[in-house]
Design a protein around this motif. Structure first.
Motif, PDB file in Angstrom:
ATOM      1  N   ASP A  61       0.919  -1.150  -0.029  1.00 13.81           N
ATOM      2  CA  ASP A  61      -0.086   0.083   0.019  1.00 13.81           C
ATOM      3  C   ASP A  61       1.069   1.242  -0.031  1.00 13.81           C
ATOM      4  O   ASP A  61       1.898   1.259   0.860  1.00 13.81           O
ATOM      5  N   PRO A  62       0.902   2.005  -1.169  1.00 17.52           N
ATOM      6  CA  PRO A  62       1.830   3.128  -1.487  1.00 17.52           C
ATOM      7  C   PRO A  62       2.117   3.924   0.016  1.00 17.52           C
ATOM      8  O   PRO A  62       3.361   4.278   0.493  1.00 17.52           O
ATOM      9  N   LEU A  63       1.037   4.181   0.641  1.00 12.65           N
ATOM     10  CA  LEU A  63       1.285   5.338   1.781  1.00 12.65           C
ATOM     11  C   LEU A  63       1.817   4.622   2.967  1.00 12.65           C
ATOM     12  O   LEU A  63       2.634   5.012   3.808  1.00 12.65           O
ATOM     13  N   ALA A  64       1.387   3.425   3.029  1.00 11.10           N
ATOM     14  CA  ALA A  64       1.687   2.518   4.417  1.00 11.10           C
ATOM     15  C   ALA A  64       3.267   2.283   4.177  1.00 11.10           C
ATOM     16  O   ALA A  64       4.089   2.071   5.036  1.00 11.10           O
ATOM     17  N   LEU A  65       3.702   2.075   2.779  1.00 12.52           N
ATOM     18  CA  LEU A  65       4.854   1.510   2.412  1.00 12.52           C
ATOM     19  C   LEU A  65       5.982   2.738   2.910  1.00 12.52           C
ATOM     20  O   LEU A  65       6.943   2.486   3.601  1.00 12.52           O
ATOM     21  N   VAL A  66       5.615   4.058   2.426  1.00  7.09           N
ATOM     22  CA  VAL A  66       6.405   5.228   2.644  1.00  7.09           C
ATOM     23  C   VAL A  66       6.551   5.350   4.230  1.00  7.09           C
ATOM     24  O   VAL A  66       7.512   5.462   4.804  1.00  7.09           O
ATOM     25  N   SER A  67       5.635   5.156   5.203  1.00  9.06           N
ATOM     26  CA  SER A  67       5.455   5.558   6.497  1.00  9.06           C
ATOM     27  C   SER A  67       6.240   4.464   7.037  1.00  9.06           C
ATOM     28  O   SER A  67       7.166   4.563   8.243  1.00  9.06           O
ATOM     29  N   SER A  68       6.258   3.128   6.191  1.00  3.32           N
ATOM     30  CA  SER A  68       6.978   1.942   7.275  1.00  3.32           C
ATOM     31  C   SER A  68       8.490   2.106   6.907  1.00  3.32           C
ATOM     32  O   SER A  68       9.386   1.280   7.703  1.00  3.32           O
ATOM     33  N   LEU A  69       8.926   3.102   5.833  1.00  2.00           N
ATOM     34  CA  LEU A  69      10.207   2.998   5.539  1.00  2.00           C
ATOM     35  C   LEU A  69      11.015   4.107   6.355  1.00  2.00           C
ATOM     36  O   LEU A  69      12.169   4.373   6.373  1.00  2.00           O
ATOM     37  N   VAL A  70      10.209   4.729   7.245  1.00  2.00           N
ATOM     38  CA  VAL A  70      10.819   6.031   7.955  1.00  2.00           C
ATOM     39  C   VAL A  70      10.495   5.588   9.501  1.00  2.00           C
ATOM     40  O   VAL A  70       9.620   5.399   9.757  1.00  2.00           O
ATOM     41  N   PRO A  71      11.631   6.103  10.395  1.00  2.00           N
ATOM     42  CA  PRO A  71      11.257   5.616  11.881  1.00  2.00           C
ATOM     43  C   PRO A  71      10.164   6.630  12.333  1.00  2.00           C
ATOM     44  O   PRO A  71       9.914   7.812  11.747  1.00  2.00           O
TER      45      PRO A  71
END
Ligand SMILES: CC(C)(COP(=O)(O)OP(=O)(O)OC[C@H]1O[C@@H](n2cnc3c(N)ncnc32)[C@H](O)[C@@H]1OP(=O)(O)O)[C@@H](O)C(=O)NCCC(=O)NCCS
Length: 235
Positions: A13-23
């Protein structure tokens, strides 16, 4: 846009991916989208970046610019063209950092509000085994030994490779230091559980880079591996 699921791996899920890649604690935004051959109208300064580029490279660069500008807008950054610095990294507005990657027809962008001295790097790769000659060239012996010993999936070598590229994209612009693949050691057994990685800088890295903290994460779907890191001076 959601990539299809496969086996035990969840779709991106693009937005979940982005937030999962940063602390946690970092205000970030981003996009994962197909490369658009007719990317939205670029600023003249962005058009100049691709004046001599072929069709595919043009689409890569302009899709990245378009996605990055949308993500920056969400974080309240001033509107304007996203240029390129002499080291070829994007020229992020003051107070913001980010990173862009392309692979397999997709473009991933992460941008964040960052304190001075902090940086972000991401990388996207097709989730395929690396050719043996590349493994030989880019992975350190220690990394190959760990993969052989702890291998949970068939080709984690591409995750290690991708993590090195993400670390390079964060460290090179913020320190001005060039890194070869063997200057960075990636351990997929990260400090905070599954899908985090630990980074160290063997050899000259210790002397040249100063004490850096790298917080690294990775995710994979059926076709793609995404890695991301935030780098800052050690507190
Ligand atoms: C920068 C590099 C890592 C990009 O990787 P890639 O897999 O070929 O391509 P990607 O699509 O993932 O990334 C390209 C984007 O990286 C960004 N980039 C380029 N140079 C960069 C740099 N010095 N610092 C940070 N980001 C950079 C740009 O945004 C570029 O996209 P754009 O031109 O559309 O803006 C790679 O091309 C490179 O220069 N490698 C040499 C250094 C290296 O690999 N060292 C070993 C790793 S430790």
């Amino acid at each position: 846009v959601t990539l299809p699921a496969h086996g035990s791996h969840q779709p991106f899920d693009p937005l979940a991916l982005v937030s999962s890649l940063v602390p946690a604690g970092i205000t970030a935004s981003g996009r994962l989208a197909p490369i658009d051959q007719a990317a939205t109208t670029p600023y003249p300064e962005e058009e100049a970046l691709v004046a001599t580029a072929g069709t595919a490279r043009r689409a890569d660069v302009l899709t990245g610019r378009s996605l990055a500008r949308a993500a920056l807008g969400e974080l309240g950054a001033p509107a304007g063209p996203l240029g390129r610095r002499p080291d070829r990294s994007p020229d992020w507005p003051v107070g913001f950092g980010g990173s862009i990657s392309h692979a397999g027809g997709w473009c991933l962008v992460v941008v964040a509000r960052l304190p001075s001295g902090w940086s972000v790097g991401i990388d996207l790769e097709r989730d395929e085994p690396l050719p043996a000659a590349i493994v030989e060239r880019v992975l350190r012996p220690d990394e190959r030994t760990r993969l052989a010993a702890g291998r949970a999936t068939v080709h984690d070598d591409v995750v290690v490779f991708s993590a090195k590229e993400a670390v390079f994209k964060a460290v090179n612009p913020s320190t001005g230091r060039w890194l070869e693949h063997h200057d960075v050691d990636i351990d997929l057994a990260g400090p905070t559980g599954r899908e985090t990685f630990t980074t160290s800088f063997p050899g000259r890295g210790h002397r040249e880079l100063g004490p850096l903290e790298v917080e690294g994460r990775w995710r994979r779907s059926r076709q793609l591996v995404a890695t991301g890191c935030v780098v800052h001076p050690r507190r």
